[in-house]
Write an enzyme that holds these catalytic residues in place. Structure first.
Site, PDB file in Angstrom:
ATOM      1  N   TYR A   7     -14.783 -11.039  16.715  1.00  0.00           N
ATOM      2  CA  TYR A   7     -13.421 -10.760  17.142  1.00  0.00           C
ATOM      3  C   TYR A   7     -12.507 -11.035  15.963  1.00  0.00           C
ATOM      4  CZ  TYR A   7      -9.288 -11.018  20.232  1.00  0.00           C
ATOM      5  OH  TYR A   7      -8.073 -10.820  20.835  1.00  0.00           O
ATOM      6  N   LYS A  57     -15.060  -6.568  17.473  1.00  0.00           N
ATOM      7  CA  LYS A  57     -13.831  -6.119  18.111  1.00  0.00           C
ATOM      8  C   LYS A  57     -12.751  -6.281  17.061  1.00  0.00           C
ATOM      9  CE  LYS A  57     -10.447  -7.474  21.489  1.00  0.00           C
ATOM     10  NZ  LYS A  57      -9.796  -8.644  22.088  1.00  0.00           N
TER      11      LYS A  57
END
Lengths: 307, 498
Positions: A138, A166
């Site tokens: 992330y 992500k």
């Protein structure tokens, strides 16, 4: 590249419904989970920032994650967020994720300490070691203060668990870099207003807070771009979604907006934990207006395809 | 570096973090297929790691990246002194991580920690350092010429090279090849042996840390068919340097002919004789050399002196001393610094060596094998025609052949398909020099066993290989090609026709 785990589709970072005293409303959480799965999202993330992880203790986060895994009952993959200020907390969350049978973990840079790429990579590898589960990285430099740079990405390559990212930096150059130079790490959209661009570069998944209350509309964009490879239709759907993205990103009230959206769908999620406060009337009205229009527009676009 | 205790080595082993991905274009990646294979610790039979099992598509990708790097000159056209600096920095990083490398090497290969700490790792560093220091000290040539022209004879890096390694000295053989190849400015696509991939992958990471640009050193673990053959057949690899079995080496010649006629350098097997004549001095010392030559690295050494050719008059005396010395080569846990012989590299190889033990009619010493470990073994053979005397066993088995004269000894020594190394023990100077000239081997040692050192070329005659030499300044030749640059300086007036 054949990754050890495929993050395909719409991954919803599930909100955490609270009662007025800020305790978790388990029945409402179960309702959200069941509804999301019924609406066709492809995976759930427990303990992301949309779930207000920053306002929860490690024990609470584990309890919520455990509940989510149990209620999902293997119907869709569940990813457990491990982002925390302390490495020890991240490791505890990672271990718990492994023990509860989660499918993957979401691994963010620790906020505030601003580690170097090397420090951040060693930290990530330590968390990986604790879980030994597939990892969705992330990258959200605006929240953590640190970018998962090339040295970081090269170093974490030591473990094949790092198989998705992500990407939430908002920097389109990062999309190009990841797509071209890191094809072994599946690219995922973490920047909602760039979803179309991500899909154009082959991203197979999208982690979108808005799918908490507009799952069908987010799935529609995914299906148009990834499944049907119809970027003409994709652009129209994205265009319809963009006003929503403006409400999310420009209002500075991302979580409250999402939670109000869930509330509009009939599951009361209006309470947020401090320091956040609920939306005011004007913000609520703006969201309601945007949601109504985009639902109609996307529904019409999708209906064309079935004629 | 002083040795640690067994407990300390085990503690280091427990904390090791194994690199398991392919290293391509400056980063670790899984194989495109996602496949992995199990890397086993031969001393325990337990899995160390799941390592990326690369295939032809990974080779292709790595070659593309290596070519990109070569063509844009990020390494190939770097000033030689700058290339030197990077490689020297790599040596410093290796020194800093020497212990980790030694333990990883021991776990992966079954080699003793004693050898890894005292030979493999320091010699690997020394080798890279030697070639690094050489880079900016090799001069090109200018031909003798008239005033009307000048001709320069220059060496240029050959391009993208494929390096295919054996499992017996994973780090050291890697250094033997990458050091001159990188020094020359080549880009490398390297395949470590499937059995021993871990330290090569770690070294690639250290090289990147030292500043080696992306794409210049790529390490692709995997099997021979999946990675070795695609390297051999690749249309955009300029040369392959291979060390390993003669059977596999010959295949590379075929791949070359069927693809782009890439240059092939082969370092292959050996069945190396150690001749001990009746006039040899100090048989105790001779015995120590013979035993070392035969059993060092569990005999998993292409230059191991696996045939003892001994004069009948001193045979009994020498064998007694050999037995005495061989007893000191104890077998056991490779991580115990008191142990001289560890585990054979794999179950399959252990079975192969055991098969040879079963063929032995007369075992003079040793002969015991269990759980992947084989004792130092001395067997007597009837002549030079049996398998024990002709085939490369690659295990701790010394075959003893009796002869009656110097000429017979040389004849028997040369009666082999191989010609990698030979040693001759005699106090007679004339015999020593005559013998050294008559023995058909790449390296001949007199009154000792050895392979020379980094300053001397290493390579074989006959089916032990050809095409180039490892070590020494000559190692650079195989990674470069000659170019003539001819410049006409003639004055126009001289050229004019009246």
């Amino acid at each position: 590249m054949t990754p050890i785990f495929k993050f395909d589709g719409i991954y919803t970072p599930v909100v955490t419904p609270f009662a007025d005293d800020c305790s978790v409303r388990w029945d409402a959480l179960e309702e959200v989970i069941d509804w999301l799965i019924a609406q066709g999202v492809h995976g759930l993330i427990s303990g992301g920032s949309t779930g207000e992880n920053f306002a929860q203790t490690v024990a609470e986060r584990i309890e919520i994650a455990q509940f989510t895994v149990e209620k999902a009952k293997g119907r869709v993959p569940v990813v457990i967020g491990t982002g925390a200020m302390l490495t020890g907390d991240s490791i505890a969350l990672a271990r718990a994720a492994r023990d509860m049978g989660a499918d993957a973990i979401l691994l963010a840079s620790p906020p505030y300490s601003v580690p170097t790429d090397r420090e951040n990579a060693l930290n990530a590898l330590a968390i990986d070691k604790a879980a030994d589960l597939p990892i969705m990285l992330y990258n959200y430099p605006h929240r953590t203060g640190t970018m998962m740079g090339e040295e970081f990405l090269d170093r974490v390559g030591r473990s094949r668990n790092f198989c998705g990212i992500k990407e939430s930096s908002g920097d389109i150059n990062r999309v190009h870099l990841l797509a071209r130079d890191y094809p072994h790490i599946q690219l995922g959209c973490g920047m909602d207003d760039q979803a179309l661009e991500f899909f154009a570069w082959g991203a197979p998944f999208w982690v979108c807070g808005g799918s908490n209350f507009l799952p069908a509309e987010h799935v529609a964009l995914y299906e148009a771009c990834v499944i049907e490879n119809d970027f003409v239709q994709g652009r129209r759907i994205m265009s319809a979604l963009l006003p929503l993205m403006s409400v999310f990103e420009q209002g500075g009230k991302f979580i409250q907006t999402i939670k109000h959206g869930v509330t509009l769908n009939g599951i009361d999620c209006s309470v947020v934990r401090p320091p956040l406060k609920p939306l005011n009337k004007d913000d609520k009205r703006a969201l309601e207006q945007v949601v109504r229009v985009l639902k109609e527009t996307i529904s019409d676009i999708r209906a064309e395809g079935t004629k | 570096m002083s040795l640690l205790t067994k407990d300390e080595y085990q503690a280091i082993a427990a904390g090791l973090d194994f690199p398991t991905m392919a290293y391509i274009d400056g980063r670790y990646r899984p194989a495109t297929s996602g496949k992995t294979f199990s890397s086993i610790n031969p001393a325990t039979g337990k899995e160390l790691a799941q390592v990326a099992a690369c295939g032809a598509e990974d080779v292709d990708f790595a070659v593309t990246k290596a070519r990109e790097a070569f063509e844009d000159g990020r390494w190939s056209r770097l000033h030689p002194s700058d290339r030197k600096d990077v490689l020297i920095r790599l040596c410093k990083l290796m020194t800093r991580n020497a212990r980790e490398l030694a333990v990883m090497e021991s776990l992966d290969s079954g080699k003793t920690i004693y050898d890894c700490e005292t030979v493999d790792v320091p010699e690997t560093i020394h080798c890279i350092k030697w070639h690094a220091e050489l880079i900016d000290k090799i001069y090109d040539q200018v031909s003798p010429a008239s005033d009307d022209h000048i001709a320069m004879i220059v060496r240029e890096p050959i391009g993208v090279v494929g390096l295919v390694l054996p499992w017996n000295f994973p780090l050291l053989m890697m250094a033997w090849k990458i050091a001159p190849a990188l020094a020359a400015g080549c880009s490398v696509v390297l395949k470590p042996a499937e059995e021993t991939s871990l330290t090569a992958l770690r070294l690639a990471e250290l090289a990147a840390e030292a500043g080696l640009p992306r794409g210049v050193l790529n390490v692709l673990p995997g099997g021979g068919v999946d990675v070795g053959e695609p390297i051999g057949r690749h249309m955009d690899i300029d040369m392959v340097s291979f060390t390993g079995s003669t059977v596999t080496g010959k295949r590379f010649l075929g791949y070359s002919g069927e693809s782009n006629a890439k240059e092939i350098v082969l370092e292959m097997g050996g069945k190396n004789p150690a001749i001990v004549m009746d006039d040899a001095e100090n048989l105790d010392r001779v015995a120590a050399h013979v035993v070392n030559g035969a059993f060092w690295n569990m005999g998993e050494n292409c230059s191991a002196s696996s045939r003892l050719i001994v004069h009948k008059d001193i045979k009994a005396d020498l064998l007694e001393r050999i037995t005495h010395h061989a007893k000191q080569w104890n077998v056991g846990d490779p991580l115990d610094p008191e142990i001289r012989m560890g585990a054979l590299v794999s179950k399959a190889h252990y079975k192969k060596v055991c098969g040879y033990l079963e063929q032995a009619d007369k075992i003079i010493f040793g002969g015991k094998a269990e759980n992947g470990f084989v004792k130092a073994t001395v067997v007597e053979v009837a002549g030079n025609d049996v398998a024990l005397a002709r085939e490369e066993i690659f295990g701790p088995v010394l075959s003893v052949i009796t002869v009656s004269s110097f000429d017979e000894a040389i004849r028997v020594a040369n009666d082999t398909d191989y010609g990698l190394a030979a040693s001759l023990f005699t106090a007679n100077a004339k015999r020593a020099i005559r013998g050294a000239r008559m023995l058909r081997a790449g390296t001949v040692t007199i009154n000792s066993f050895g392979e020379g050192d980094i300053t001397t070329p290493f390579g074989g005659y006959k089916q032990s290989g050809f095409g180039g030499r490892d070590n020494s300044i000559h190692a650079h030749d195989q990674y470069t090609q000659l170019k003539t640059i001819w410049i006409d300086l003639a004055d126009d007036e001289d050229e004019a026709v009246d």
